[in-house]
Design a protein around this motif. Structure first.
Motif, PDB file in Angstrom:
ATOM      1  N   GLY A 169      -6.429  -3.439  15.118  1.00 17.83           N
ATOM      2  CA  GLY A 169      -5.830  -3.115  16.397  1.00 17.83           C
ATOM      3  C   GLY A 169      -5.259  -1.703  16.437  1.00 17.83           C
ATOM      4  O   GLY A 169      -5.362  -1.006  17.448  1.00 17.83           O
ATOM      5  N   GLN A 170      -4.711  -1.288  15.303  1.00 18.92           N
ATOM      6  CA  GLN A 170      -4.175   0.081  15.236  1.00 18.92           C
ATOM      7  C   GLN A 170      -5.292   1.099  15.457  1.00 18.92           C
ATOM      8  O   GLN A 170      -5.110   2.122  16.119  1.00 18.92           O
ATOM      9  N   ARG A 215       2.261   6.867  11.700  1.00 24.13           N
ATOM     10  CA  ARG A 215       1.195   6.897  10.697  1.00 24.13           C
ATOM     11  C   ARG A 215       0.337   8.149  10.802  1.00 24.13           C
ATOM     12  O   ARG A 215      -0.842   8.122  10.441  1.00 24.13           O
ATOM     13  N   LEU A 255       4.077   1.202   1.953  1.00 26.00           N
ATOM     14  CA  LEU A 255       4.002   0.208   3.013  1.00 26.00           C
ATOM     15  C   LEU A 255       3.831  -1.191   2.450  1.00 26.00           C
ATOM     16  O   LEU A 255       2.968  -1.429   1.635  1.00 26.00           O
ATOM     17  N   THR A 295      -7.769   3.066   6.944  1.00 28.41           N
ATOM     18  CA  THR A 295      -6.903   2.056   6.338  1.00 28.41           C
ATOM     19  C   THR A 295      -5.926   1.465   7.356  1.00 28.41           C
ATOM     20  O   THR A 295      -5.081   0.658   7.001  1.00 28.41           O
ATOM     21  N   HIS A 302      -6.643 -13.153  18.144  1.00 28.06           N
ATOM     22  CA  HIS A 302      -5.695 -12.643  19.132  1.00 28.06           C
ATOM     23  C   HIS A 302      -5.818 -13.365  20.464  1.00 28.06           C
ATOM     24  O   HIS A 302      -4.960 -13.227  21.316  1.00 28.06           O
ATOM     25  N   ASN A 354      -0.761  -6.353  15.804  1.00 27.66           N
ATOM     26  CA  ASN A 354      -1.682  -5.532  15.041  1.00 27.66           C
ATOM     27  C   ASN A 354      -0.944  -4.889  13.883  1.00 27.66           C
ATOM     28  O   ASN A 354       0.143  -4.344  14.050  1.00 27.66           O
ATOM     29  N   GLY A 355      -1.538  -4.999  12.719  1.00 26.87           N
ATOM     30  CA  GLY A 355      -0.890  -4.413  11.557  1.00 26.87           C
ATOM     31  C   GLY A 355       0.154  -5.307  10.932  1.00 26.87           C
ATOM     32  O   GLY A 355       0.862  -4.895  10.015  1.00 26.87           O
ATOM     33  N   ALA A 356       0.220  -6.554  11.376  1.00 21.24           N
ATOM     34  CA  ALA A 356       1.235  -7.467  10.831  1.00 21.24           C
ATOM     35  C   ALA A 356       0.899  -7.867   9.399  1.00 21.24           C
ATOM     36  O   ALA A 356       1.770  -8.311   8.656  1.00 21.24           O
ATOM     37  N   GLY A 357      -0.361  -7.736   9.030  1.00 18.20           N
ATOM     38  CA  GLY A 357      -0.747  -8.086   7.675  1.00 18.20           C
ATOM     39  C   GLY A 357      -1.587  -9.351   7.603  1.00 18.20           C
ATOM     40  O   GLY A 357      -1.716  -9.942   6.537  1.00 18.20           O
ATOM     41  N   LYS A 358      -2.186  -9.741   8.707  1.00 17.78           N
ATOM     42  CA  LYS A 358      -2.978 -10.978   8.723  1.00 17.78           C
ATOM     43  C   LYS A 358      -4.221 -10.833   7.862  1.00 17.78           C
ATOM     44  O   LYS A 358      -4.498 -11.657   6.988  1.00 17.78           O
ATOM     45  N   SER A 359      -4.985  -9.762   8.114  1.00 18.58           N
ATOM     46  CA  SER A 359      -6.213  -9.566   7.337  1.00 18.58           C
ATOM     47  C   SER A 359      -5.876  -9.383   5.867  1.00 18.58           C
ATOM     48  O   SER A 359      -6.559  -9.911   4.985  1.00 18.58           O
ATOM     49  N   THR A 360      -4.831  -8.651   5.623  1.00 18.78           N
ATOM     50  CA  THR A 360      -4.413  -8.425   4.246  1.00 18.78           C
ATOM     51  C   THR A 360      -4.117  -9.752   3.550  1.00 18.78           C
ATOM     52  O   THR A 360      -4.550  -9.989   2.427  1.00 18.78           O
ATOM     53  N   PHE A 413       0.881  -1.172   0.000  1.00 22.59           N
ATOM     54  CA  PHE A 413       0.000   0.000   0.000  1.00 22.59           C
ATOM     55  C   PHE A 413       0.909   1.210   0.000  1.00 22.59           C
ATOM     56  O   PHE A 413       1.506   1.526   1.023  1.00 22.59           O
ATOM     57  N   SER A 419      -4.968  -1.041  10.517  1.00 18.56           N
ATOM     58  CA  SER A 419      -5.454  -2.375  10.881  1.00 18.56           C
ATOM     59  C   SER A 419      -6.385  -2.243  12.078  1.00 18.56           C
ATOM     60  O   SER A 419      -6.434  -1.208  12.743  1.00 18.56           O
ATOM     61  N   GLN A 456      -1.752   8.946   7.812  1.00 17.27           N
ATOM     62  CA  GLN A 456      -2.519   7.895   7.140  1.00 17.27           C
ATOM     63  C   GLN A 456      -4.002   8.057   7.483  1.00 17.27           C
ATOM     64  O   GLN A 456      -4.367   8.468   8.581  1.00 17.27           O
TER      65      GLN A 456
END
Ligand SMILES: Nc1ncnc2c1ncn2[C@@H]1O[C@H](COP(=O)(O)OP(=O)(O)OP(=O)(O)O)[C@@H](O)[C@H]1O
Ligand SMILES: Nc1ncnc2c1ncn2[C@@H]1O[C@H](COP(=O)(O)OP(=O)(O)OP(=O)(O)O)[C@@H](O)[C@H]1O
Ligand SMILES: NC(N)=O
Ligand SMILES: [Mg+2]
Ligand SMILES: [Mg+2]
Lengths: 293, 259, 396, 232, 368
Positions: D136-137, D125, B37, D132, B215, B59-65, B34, D134, D128
Motif C-alpha cells: 500500500g505504501q 521514509r 524499523l 522495501t 483489505h 498499509n505497512g502494519a506488518g501483515k505480509s511480514t 528491518f 509495503s 528508504q
C-alpha cells in the motif's frame, strides 16, 4: 619493515588498486546499471588502446591521443548498443553469450586488420624520486579515484543519474514519466564503453598492445564487479581495495603468480561469504546495527 | 500490544496437552526488525485447527511480514513459532511445507512458462503418484474451474484464473494450514465472490485452517469468523468481524468513516 | 574396419609432401610467420633446382593460429589425409608436446626448430633449435666475466622459463657465480612494477631475462621508466625471436645481451645473401628470427638425408639423418648430432646499444652436451623422453 | 482534453481494443470500469503511448498524438499511475518523486511538501528504497510521484488496489481536491465500488474491448447500475 | 501428433524417456534418433581410422555440451566452468593410469576420474549453493574456478609437481596418458582408435537416454520448477538448494567422463582445457543448439566443432569471426536456440497437415 620497503609496498598497492578500478568501472556501469554482462569488455578496452596507439603514431600528443581513445570507444559502444545490445536488455545470460561472440570477432578482426601489435607508446613523466617506479602510476591512481568520484556524483546526484537508474529498473514506467529511455540506454552504454576505452588508453603506454590486450583486464574486472556487489560504484572501490591489498601483499611475499592466485582465491571465498558482494554485506550490517537501536 | 494469553505454552506443554487446545499455530514474542524499523513487534498469535482467520490492518502494519515469517521466507529477529505442537522457528521453508503449511504470495507467482497441468504437477507429485495423481489432478482442475485450461500456458491465463490456479496449487499439497496474502486484490466483484466461496469451502469441507490478508472488508466479512487487526507490527484488536468493524479505534486507524 | 583405402588415396602426384604447421596468426604469429616463410623459401629454391630425387615437393601448410587444439587436428590430418613425408611444426614447447603423442603413434618424422629448454630425446623428432644449455652457455659466462657474479633471474612461468632458470643456476655454479634472486612471471603478465622493485632492492650485477611473448616485452619499457637501465640484462629469448630491439623505441633495450645462434643482423656474406633472398621473396616481411633460420637450413638437411637414402621412406631418411650430416646454414656450418638429434650451433653474444644497434661478440660452437651426459643415444635405442636438468644437477 | 476515436490495439495477433471512442473534457473526472481482462489497462497504455495503436487516433489537448512515443506524451502533461504499483524499487522514495518531476519542464511543479501533506508516510521514509515499502505504501508513492509533476491529465489504473480502506477514502478525497484546486483532469480505472461512486462524475463501462455503456451522475448514484459492470 | 504416439507397440519402452520436459515424444522422432545413431556408428566403417579419431573428439565435446544443457537448460544453473570438471577428469585419469601402467590402471583411472570430478563438483556446488550464491554469480564463480585451475596448472612445470610417475607438466601438459582399457593387469581389453570411438558414442547415447529419463521423472519436474521460480518451489516443499546441488554434481560427473574420453583420445591434456576459450565452448553449443534440448546441444556441438575443424583445415583466419558471428546471430534471432525453433516448425507443419501420420519421418525432427 623498513620505511622504503613499506613505501614500495604502498606504491605497489596503489598501482594494483588503480589497475583494478580502471579495469572495472566500465564493466561495473554496464553490468550494474544495465544488467548486461559484457564479456567483450576487454575488447572495448582494446579499442581504446588501439585508438590511442594509432593516434600517438599519427603524431598527436599523448593526452589528446587518449581522449581520442575514449571517444572512439564510446562511439563504438554506441553503435554496438543500437545494433545488438539493445535487444538484450533483461536477458542477462544471453547478454553474456552474445558479448562473448562479439569478443571473439573483435579480437580476430583486430588481428586481421592490424596484425599482432599496435605501435608502442612510451611511458610519460619519468620516474619517482623515493620509490622505484614511474610517476605515471600515481597519475593513474589519481585518475581512478577521480573517475569514481565523478561517476558517483553523476549517477547519484544529477537528474541524468536518477533518470538513468530509473530507466534501467523499469523502462516502461520511466518512459511514461517522460524519460526518453532509448537515449538513456545509449548514454549509459556509451559512458560504460568510454570508461573501458579510458582504461585502454591509460594503459597503452604501460602494457604492450596486442589483440589479446583486453584479456589482461578481464579477470580482475569480473572478479571486482562480483565481489563489489549491487552498488556498483561503492562496490568497485571496496572490491578494488580488498583485492588490491590481497594481490599486493601476496605479490610482495611470494611473487606475481601467488599474488594472482591469492586474489582469485580471496574472491571465491569472498563471494561465498558475501553472496551479495561487499555492498550487500554492508546493507545487511546496516540492518543488524539498526536492531540495537 | 499482544494480548497476553494465559494459555500460551511451551513446546512441551503443547505436546502434552495438545488435545485440549486443538491449537494448530502459535507464535511467541515473534519479532522482525528491518534496520531501525520494527515490522513485527513481539506478536503472540494463536490459531485453532480449521479456523479461518482474516488479518487486516493499515498499509505497512506488518501483515505480509508476519506471514513471511510463518512460511520461513523471512528469518525472525527474535521469538518462536510453534506449529502443530512443534517448534518450527528454525526449519527451512520446505520442511514447514512438509508439515502442512502452504502459502499464496501477495503477487501471483505461478510458473508462468509452464502449462496449468505442469504447474499443478509440482505440488501434487509431492503427495500423490500413479492413478491417485491423475485423479487428484482432475479433481483440482474441476474444483477450481480450470479443466478447459489444462494445457494453457499459465502466463496466458486471466488474472482471476491465475489466482485460482495458485490457490489450487496450494491446496494440492493437502495442507492443514494455508496462508493467503491478498487473494482477491484486483479481482472483479464476481470473481471475488467465487474466491470467497472457494475459501469457505476449503475451510468448512476440508478442515484446512486459513490465514487470509485482505483489505476488502466486504470480502473479509463474507468469509471470516474472526479477524485480527495488526497495527505497527503489533496485534491491535482481535475478535469477530462485527466487533472489530464497529470498534471506533479500528475505524480511525484503518477503515475510515465510510464503514 | 580397415585403414586401407585411406593410405592409398594420397594426392595423385608421387612426389613428397611436406607439412608446414607454423603460426601466421595468433599469439605466435610474430615468430611463426617468418618460420613459415623461410621454410617455403627453402622448398621453392629446391623445387627450382629440380626438387629432391627429381621430385617436386608439395606443401601442406594451413595456419594453426597458435592454437594447440588446431595443431592436434592438423597433425592428424597431415598424417592421415595428406600422408606427409616430413613435418615442421610449432613454436612453443607446449605445441610440440601437444602433438608429440600423435607423431609418436604414427612414427612421423618431425622437425621442431624453436630454441627450447632442451632434453627431448625422441626417435622421430629432431629438435634443431639451440637449447637453453647452448644459449645460456654462451651468454651467462660472458656476462659474469663482464659485469660480476651476482645474477637476478626473471623468467616466464612455464616449462621453458623454469628450466631455463635452472640452467642459469647450473651455469652460474660452474663459473662460481650466484643467483641472488629469481622470479617467474606468468605468461601474459605485462605489469612489472613489483618485479622491478625487487630487482632494485636485490641490486644484482646483471639480470638474466627469459621473458617470452609480447606481453612480457613491456618489461623493457617499464625498465626504462623506472630507471633500471643501469643494470645490464642477459637473455636467451629476447631480440633474436621477437625483435624487441626493433619493436620498442630506444633506449629501452640498452645493454641487453642475447645468447643466440643467429640474428638477422649477422654480418657474414652468406647471411647477407640469405637475407636478401628472403626479402626478395617476401617483400612485406619484417624480420628473420632465430628459429626461422633453423627452419631454412633444416629443409636442406632433410634434402641431403633423402638424397643419401635415395628414398622418401621416413625410416630410411631418419637413418641417414642419424649418420651425421653437415649443412651450410646462414649462421655458419652446422652439424647434426646423430645420437641426440640436436645441432651443434654457432653461438654468439649479441649486444644492443642505446640506439639498439646490434654487435656480435664471443663466437664459438657449443654442442648439445646435456643429452650426451644423460646417455641419450637414439642411434642405438629408440626413446621418447624429455630429460630435465633437475635429475642430474644438485644445484636445482 | 482527451479524445479517443475508434482506437484499436492488440498484443501480438490478439486484438484487445476493438474500436474505443472516449472523450474527456478539461477539468472532468471520468471513470472507466469493467471486469477483469476486458482491456482497461490496455486502453490506458494506449493512451499514454506504452502500446502502439493499430488503428484510430488519440487526441490530447487538441493535437493528434497517436504517433508520439510515451515520453513525449508524458512531457505534454499526461501523468500516469500504472496498475500494480510500478515504483522504481531500487530508487529511494525521494528519488522516485524526483522522477515524477521529469514530465514537467515548466515551473508549475508541485512542491515535495504538498505531496508529503497528502501522504505523510512518504516523508518519513524519504530515504528508504521503494522496493522495501509495503504494498500500500508503494501505491501511495506511485500516486505522489504522478502528482508532483502537476500533469494536466492524470491517468490512474486501479489506484485503490491493495490500499487500506481509510486511505482509499483519503485518496478519493485528495484526487477531488487536486481536481478542484489545480484543475487537473482525471481519468481512472477502478474495480472498487466506493471509489467509482465517490470520485467519478461520469463513467464509461468497457467490455471485451468495447465501450458498452456510459453512466451519468444519476446512474452512478445507483449501486446496482454500477455493480452491473463490475460484475458483468 | 501422430495417432499412435501413445499406444504403439514400443510405447512402453519409450515411456520413461518421454514427457513435456523433452521434445520429440513421437515414434517418428525415435525412428530418426535410431537412424542418426546408426549413421554415427557407421562413420568409422565408411571412413576408417581417421574419422574415428577425429569423430571421437567431437563426440566427447558433445557429451561435455550435454552436461551443461542438463544443468543450465533444466535447472537454470549456467556454469561457465564445466571445463573445470572436464579437465580434472582428464588429469585424474592421467595421474592414475600413468602410475599404474596396466589395464588395472586404465580401469581404475576411469573410476577415479569420475569420482574426482564428481567430488570436485559436489564440493564446489556445496560451497556455492549452501552459501547462497545465486544466478550470475554462480556463472562468474565457476568461470573464475576454471581460470584459477588454468593459472595453477600452468605453473606446474617443475619436477616437484608430480604425483608418483605422473608429471603435471605445466603449460606443456601431461603427455603419455595411456589409452582407455578395461581389465586387470594385462588381461582385459585395451581400447584402440576405433574402439574408443564406439565407447564415446555409447557413453553419449547412454547419457542422453539416462538424462531424458531423469528430466521426465519426478526429480526432473522439481528441477524445472526450481529453474522457473526457486522461492515458489521451496514453498511447495522442495529443498531447492539440494536440487541445485545434486544437479550440479551430476553435471560435473558427466563433464568428468567427457574429459576422460577426450584425454585418452589425445593421450595428452594441457591447461588450455581450463582457458576462457575452452570454457566458453559448451556455453556456445548449448546456446546455439538450444539449452532446453539435450539433443540440440549435441547437434550444435558436433556441427560447430566440425565447421571449426573445416575452417582450421582451410587455414582461414576467419574461423573465429565466423563462429563468433554465428553465435551472436543465433542468440539474437533464436533466443531459445535452433532445436526449439525447429520443433516449432515441425509442430506447425504437422498441425497444418490434414494427415499427420504421413508427416515425413523423424529425420525432420532433430530435436530431442
Ligand atoms: N526488506 C525490508 N526492508 C526495510 N523495510 C521493510 C522491508 N520489508 C518490509 N519493510 C517495512 O516493514 C513494514 C511492514 O511491511 P509489510 O509489507 O509487512 O506491510 P503490510 O502490512 O503487508 O502492508 P500492505 O497492506 O501495504 O501490504 C513496512 O513499513 C515496510 O516498509
Ligand atoms: N503483455 C500482454 N501480452 C499478451 N496479452 C496480454 C498482455 N497484457 C494483457 N494481455 C491480455 O489482454 C487482455 C486485456 O488485459 P488488460 O490488462 O487490459 O485487462 P484489464 O481490463 O486491465 O484487467 P484487470 O482488471 O485484471 O486489470 C487480457 O485478456 C490479458 O490476458
Ligand atoms: N620453446 C619455447 N620457447 O617455448
Ligand atoms: Mg502486504
Ligand atoms: Mg488492468
Amino acid at each position: 619493515m623498513a620505511t622504503p620497503e613499506l613505501l614500495n609496498l604502498g606504491f605497489e598497492f596503489v598501482e594494483i588498486f588503480a589497475f583494478i578500478v580502471l579495469a572495472t568501472v566500465g564493466l561495473a556501469v554496464i553490468f550494474g546499471m544495465m544488467g548486461i554482462i559484457n564479456l567483450a569488455h576487454g575488447e572495448f578496452i582494446l579499442v581504446g588502446a588501439y585508438a590511442t596507439s594509432f593516434a600517438v603514431a599519427a603524431g598527436l600528443p599523448l593526452a589528446v591521443a587518449m581522449a581520442v581513445g575514449v571517444v572512439a570507444t564510446a562511439a563504438f559502444g554506441l553503435v554496438l548498443e543500437r545494433l545488438i545490445i539493445r535487444r538484450l536488455y533483461g536477458r542477462l545470460l544471453d547478454s553474456m553469450v552474445v558479448t562473448w561472440g562479439i569478443s571473439l570477432v573483435m579480437i580476430q578482426l583486430t588481428r586481421i586488420a592490424f596484425g599482432n601489435t599496435a605501435p608502442g607508446v612510451g611511458i610519460p613523466f619519468g620516474q619517482l624520486p623515493v620509490v622505484d617506479g614511474p610517476v605515471y602510476y600515481l597519475v593513474l591512481a589519481v585518475v581512478a579515484v577521480g573517475v569514481l568520484g565523478g561517476l558517483y556524483a553523476l549517477f547519484m546526484w544529477t537528474d541524468f543519474g536518477v533518470r538513468a537508474r530509473a530507466t534501467m529498473q523499469d523502462e516502461e514506467t520511466a518512459r511514461s514519466m517522460g524519460v526518453d529511455t532509448d537515449r538513456m540506454y545509449m548514454a549509459t552504454f556509451a559512458i560504460g564503453s568510454g570508461l573501458a576505452g579510458l582504461a585502454g588508453a591509460l594503459y597503452a603506454p604501460v602494457m604492450t598492445v596486442t589483440p589479446e590486450y583486453g584479456t589482461s583486464f578481464l579477470v580482475e574486472s569480473f572478479v571486482a564487479v562480483v565481489v563489489g556487489g549491487s552498488s556498483v560504484l561503492l562496490g568497485t572501490i571496496l572490491a578494488s581495495g580488498f583485492l588490491g591489498t590481497v594481490n599486493a601483499a601476496f605479490t610482495n611475499l611470494a611473487g606475481t603468480f601467488m599474488g594472482q592466485v591469492a586474489m582469485l582465491v580471496a574472491a571465491i571465498v569472498a563471494i561465498r561469504l558475501m553472496p551479495d558482494g561487499i555492498t550487500g554485506l554492508l546493507s545487511d550490517l546496516r540492518e543488524k546495527w539498526g536492531e540495537s537501536e | 500490544m499482544g494480548t497476553s494469553d494465559p494459555t500460551v505454552m511451551t513446546t512441551q506443554a503443547v505436546d502434552e496437552t495438545g488435545e485440549g487446545t486443538s491449537r494448530i499455530l502459535q507464535t511467541r514474542n515473534l519479532r522482525k526488525e528491518f534496520g531501525g524499523l520494527t515490522a513485527t513487534d513481539d506478536v503472540d498469535f494463536a490459531l485453532e485447527e480449521g479456523e479461518l482467520r482474516c488479518l487486516i490492518g493499515p498499509n505497512g502494519a506488518g501483515k505480509s511480514t508476519f506471514l513471511n515469517l510463518l512460511t520461513g521466507q523471512l528469518e525472525p529477529t527474535a521469538g518462536k513459532i510453534y506449529y502443530d505442537g512443534h517448534d518450527v522457528t528454525d526449519l527451512p521453508s520446505y520442511e514447514r511445507v512438509d508439515r502442512g503449511i502452504s502459502m499464496k504470495f501477495q503477487v501471483p507467482s505461478i510458473y508462468e512458462g509452464l502449462t496449468v497441468a505442469q504447474n499443478l504437477r509440482i505440488p501434487l507429485q509431492q503427495v500423490a503418484d500413479g492413478d491417485a495423481f491423475e485423479t487428484r489432478t482432475r479433481e483440482i482442475l474441476e474444483r477450481f474451474d480450470l479443466l478447459a485450461e489444462r494445457d494453457t500456458v499459465a502466463s496466458n491465463l486471466s488474472h482471476g484464473q491465475q489466482q485460482r490456479l495458485e490457490i489450487g496449487m496450494a491446496m494440492a499439497l493437502e495442507p492443514t494450514l494455508m496462508l493467503l496474502d491478498e487473494p482477491v486484490a484486483g479481482l472483479s466483484v464476481e470473481e471475488t465472490a467465487e474466491i470467497a466461496d472457494l475459501l469457505r469451502e476449503i475451510s468448512d469441507d476440508d478442515g484446512v485452517a486459513l490465514i487470509v490478508i485482505e483489505h476488502d472488508i466486504d470480502f473479509v466479512e463474507s468469509i471470516a469468523d474472526r479477524v485480527t487487526v495488526l497495527d505497527q507490527g503489533s496485534i491491535f484488536r482481535e475478535g469477530t468481524v462485527e466487533a472489530v468493524k464497529s470498534d471506533p479505534e479500528v475505524k480511525r486507524i484503518y477503515l475510515g468513516e465510510d464503514h | 574396419v580397415a585403414e586401407g583405402g585411406l593410405v592409398g588415396l594420397g594426392d595423385g602426384s608421387s612426389g613428397p609432401t611436406v607439412a608446414i604447421l607454423e603460426d601466421r596468426s595468433g599469439t605466435f604469429a610474430l615468430t611463426g610467420t617468418a618460420k613459415y616463410r623461410t621454410t617455403k623459401l627453402a622448398i621453392e629454391e629446391i623445387n627450382r633446382d629440380g626438387g629432391i630425387l627429381g621430385e617436386e615437393i608439395d606443401v601442406f601448410a594451413p595456419d594453426p593460429q597458435s592454437d594447440n587444439m588446431r595443431y592436434q587436428d592438423l597433425t592428424r590430418y597431415a598424417i592421415y589425409r595428406e600422408n606427409v613425408d616430413v613435418m615442421w611444426a610449432g613454436y612453443s614447447s607446449a605445441t610440440r608436446e601437444a602433438i608429440r603423442p600423435i607423431v609418436n603413434e604414427h612414427e612421423q618424422l618431425y622437425f621442431y626448430t624453436t630454441q627450447y629448454e632442451g632434453g627431448v630425446c625422441d626417435n622421430t623428432v629432431f629438435p634443431l633449435g639451440a637449447t637453453a644449455r647452448q644459449q645460456l652457455g654462451a651468454v651467462v659466462p660472458y656476462m659474469i666475466e663482464e659485469y660480476g657474479d651476482e645474477i637476478y633471474t626473471i623468467a616466464a612461468d612455464y616449462n621453458f622459463g623454469q628450466l631455463s632458470g635452472d640452467w642459469v643456476k647450473i651455469i652460474a655454479e660452474e663459473h662460481s657465480a650466484e643467483v641472488v634472486g629469481e622470479e617467474y612471471i606468468p605468461l601474459g603478465e605485462s605489469q612489472f612494477g613489483s618485479t622491478i622493485n625487487d630487482i632494485q632492492s636485490a641490486d644484482p650485477d646483471f639480470v638474466m631475462s627469459m621473458l617470452v611473448g609480447q606481453d612480457h616485452s613491456s618489461f623493457y619499457e617499464q625498465r626504462l621508466a623506472s630507471g633500471l637501465t643501469d643494470i645490464p640484462v642477459g637473455t636467451s629469448t629476447n631480440m633474436a625471436q621477437e625483435r624487441e630491439h626493433l619493436r620498442i623505441d630506444p633506449p629501452a633495450l640498452e645493454d641487453v645481451y642475447a645468447g643466440v645462434s643467429y640474428m638477422e643482423e649477422l654480418p657474414t656474406e652468406r647471411n647477407e645473401a640469405f637475407v636478401e633472398r628472403y626479402y626478395d621473396r617476401w617483400d612485406d616481411a619484417e624480420y628473420i628470427n632465430q628459429e626461422a633460420q633453423n627452419n631454412y637450413f633444416s629443409v636442406y638437411l632433410y634434402k641431403e638425408a633423402v638424397e643419401r637414402a635415395g628414398t622418401f621412406d621416413q625410416e630410411a631418411v631418419i637413418e641417414e639423418l642419424e649418420s651425421g650430416i653437415e649443412v651450410e646454414a646462414p649462421e655458419g656450418d652446422v652439424t647434426l648430432d646423430p645420437a641426440t638429434h640436436h645441432v651443434e650451433h654457432n653461438m654468439r653474444v649479441a649486444h644492443a646499444d642505446e640506439t639498439h644497434e646490434i654487435s656480435f661478440d664471443d663466437e664459438r660452437t657449443i654442442e648439445p652436451s646435456f643429452l650426451h651426459d644423460v646417455g641419450c643415444d637414439l642411434t642405438s635405442e629408440a626413446e621418447q623422453t624429455q630429460y630435465e636438468p633437475a635429475d642430474y644437477y644438485e644445484v636445482v | 482534453m482527451l479524445e479517443l476515436m475508434n482506437l484499436r490495439a492488440s498484443y501480438g495477433k490478439t486484438p484487445i481494443l476493438r474500436g474505443v471512442d472516449v472523450a474527456v473534457d478539461e477539468g472532468e473526472i471520468v471513470g472507466i470500469m469493467g471486469k477483469n481482462g476486458v482491456g482497461k489497462t490496455t486502453l490506458i497504455k494506449a493512451v499514454v503511448g506504452l502500446l502502439e495503436a493499430d488503428e484510430g487516433t488519440v487526441v490530447f489537448d487538441g493535437e493528434d498524438v497517436t504517433d508520439e512515443p510515451a515520453d513525449v506524451r508524458a512531457r505534454r502533461g499526461m501523468g500516469y499511475i500504472p496498475q500494480g504499483r510500478d515504483v522504481f524499487p531500487g530508487l529511494t522514495v525521494e528519488e522516485n518523486l524526483r522522477m515524477g518531476e521529469t514530465i514537467n519542464e515548466g515551473d508549475d511543479r508541485l512542491q515535495y511538501e504538498a505531496v508529503y501533506d497528502y501522504f505523510p508516510i512518504l516523508e518519513e521514509r524519504r530515504d528508504q528504497k521503494a522496493g522495501t515499502m509495503s504494498g500500500g505504501q508503494q501505491q501511495m508513492l506511485a500516486i505522489g510521484r504522478a502528482l508532483i509533476g502537476n500533469p494536466e491529465l492524470l491517468l490512474l489504473d486501479e489506484p485503490s488496489e491493495g490500499v487500506q480502506p481509510s486511505i482509499v477514502q483519503d485518496i478519493t478525497r485528495d484526487l477531488r481536491s487536486v481536481n478542484e484546486e489545480l484543475g487537473t483532469t482525471i481519468c481512472f480505472v477502478e474495480q472498487n465500488l466506493h471509489v467509482v461512486q465517490n470520485l467519478a462524475e461520469r463513467c464509461y463501462a468497457i467490455d471485451k474491448g468495447e465501450i458498452v455503456d456510459e453512466l451519468g451522475p444519476d446512474r452512478l448514484e445507483s449501486r446496482d447500475a454500477v455493480t452491473e459492470y463490475l460484475a458483468v | 501428433m501422430s495417432v499412435d504416439s501413445n499406444n504403439g507397440p514400443l510405447a512402453g519402452l519409450r515411456r520413461p524417456f518421454e514427457g513435456p520436459n523433452t521434445m520429440g515424444n513421437t515414434p517418428s522422432f525415435w525412428l530418426g534418433f535410431v537412424a542418426a545413431v546408426a549413421v554415427l556408428a557407421a562413420l568409422p566403417i565408411l571412413f576408417g581410422y581417421y574419422a574415428a579419431e577425429i569423430g571421437a573428439v567431437f563426440l566427447a565435446y558433445a557429451l561435455l555440451g550435454v552436461s551443461l544443457a542438463f544443468i543450465w537448460g533444466y535447472c537454470g544453473i549456467l556454469s561457465f566452468g564445466q571445463v573445470a570438471f572436464f579437465g580434472i577428469g582428464g588429469y585424474a585419469f592421467g595421474v592414475v593410469a600413468i602410475n599404474v601402467p596396466t589395464l588395472t590402471g586404465a580401469t581404475l583411472g576411469l573410476l577415479a576420474a569420475i569420482a574426482v570430478s564428481t567430488c570436485f563438483a559436489a564440493a564446489l556446488g556445496y560451497f556455492m549453493f549452501y552459501g547462497g550464491v545465486r544466478d550470475v554469480y554462480v556463472t562468474i564463480l565457476t568461470l573464475v574456478v576454471a581460470l584459477v585451475l588454468y593459472t595453477f596448472m600452468g605453473q606446474t612445470a617443475g619436477g616437484e609437481w608430480a604425483i608418483g610417475d605422473a608429471r603435471l607438466g605445466g603449460f606443456n601438459g601431461m603427455s603419455g596418458v595411456p589409452n582407455l582399457g578395461i581389465g586387470i593387469g594385462s588381461t582385459g581389453l585395451e581400447i584402440g582408435i576405433v574402439g574408443h570411438y564406439y565407447v564415446t558414442l555409447s557413453a553419449l547415447v547412454a547419457t542422453y537416454l539416462g538424462l531424458r529419463a531423469l528430466v521426465n521423472s519426478r526429480f526432473g519436474y522439481a528441477m524445472v520448477a526450481t529453474r522457473e521460480d526457486e522461492s515458489r518451489t521451496e514453498m511447495f516443499g522442495y529443498n531447492t538448494t539440494f536440487i541445485k546441488f545434486a544437479v550440479f554434481t551430476i553435471g560435473g560427473a558427466i563433464a568428468g567422463l567427457s574429459g576422460v574420453l577426450f584425454t585418452t583420445q589425445n593421450n595428452y591434456i594441457d591447461p588450455s582445457v581450463f582457458g576462457i576459450t575452452a570454457a566458453a565452448l559448451p556455453v556456445v553449443w548449448a546456446s546455439v543448439g538450444g539449452r532446453t534440448s539435450l539433443l540440440g546441444t549435441v547437434g550444435a556441438a558436433l556441427a560447430i566443432q566440425f565447421v571449426d575443424y573445416q575452417l582450421a583445415l582451410s587455414g582461414s583466419e576467419w574461423a573465429l569471426v565466423i563462429i563468433g558471428s554465428l553465435l551472436v546471430f543465433v542468440v539474437l534471432v533464436m533466443p531459445e536456440g535452433v532445436a526449439p525453433r525447429l520443433r516449432d516448425l515441425v509442430v506447425n507443419y504437422r498441425s497444418s497437415e490434414p494427415t499427420p501420420a504421413d508427416a515425413p519421418a523423424g529425420t525432420e525432427e532433430v530435436s530431442d
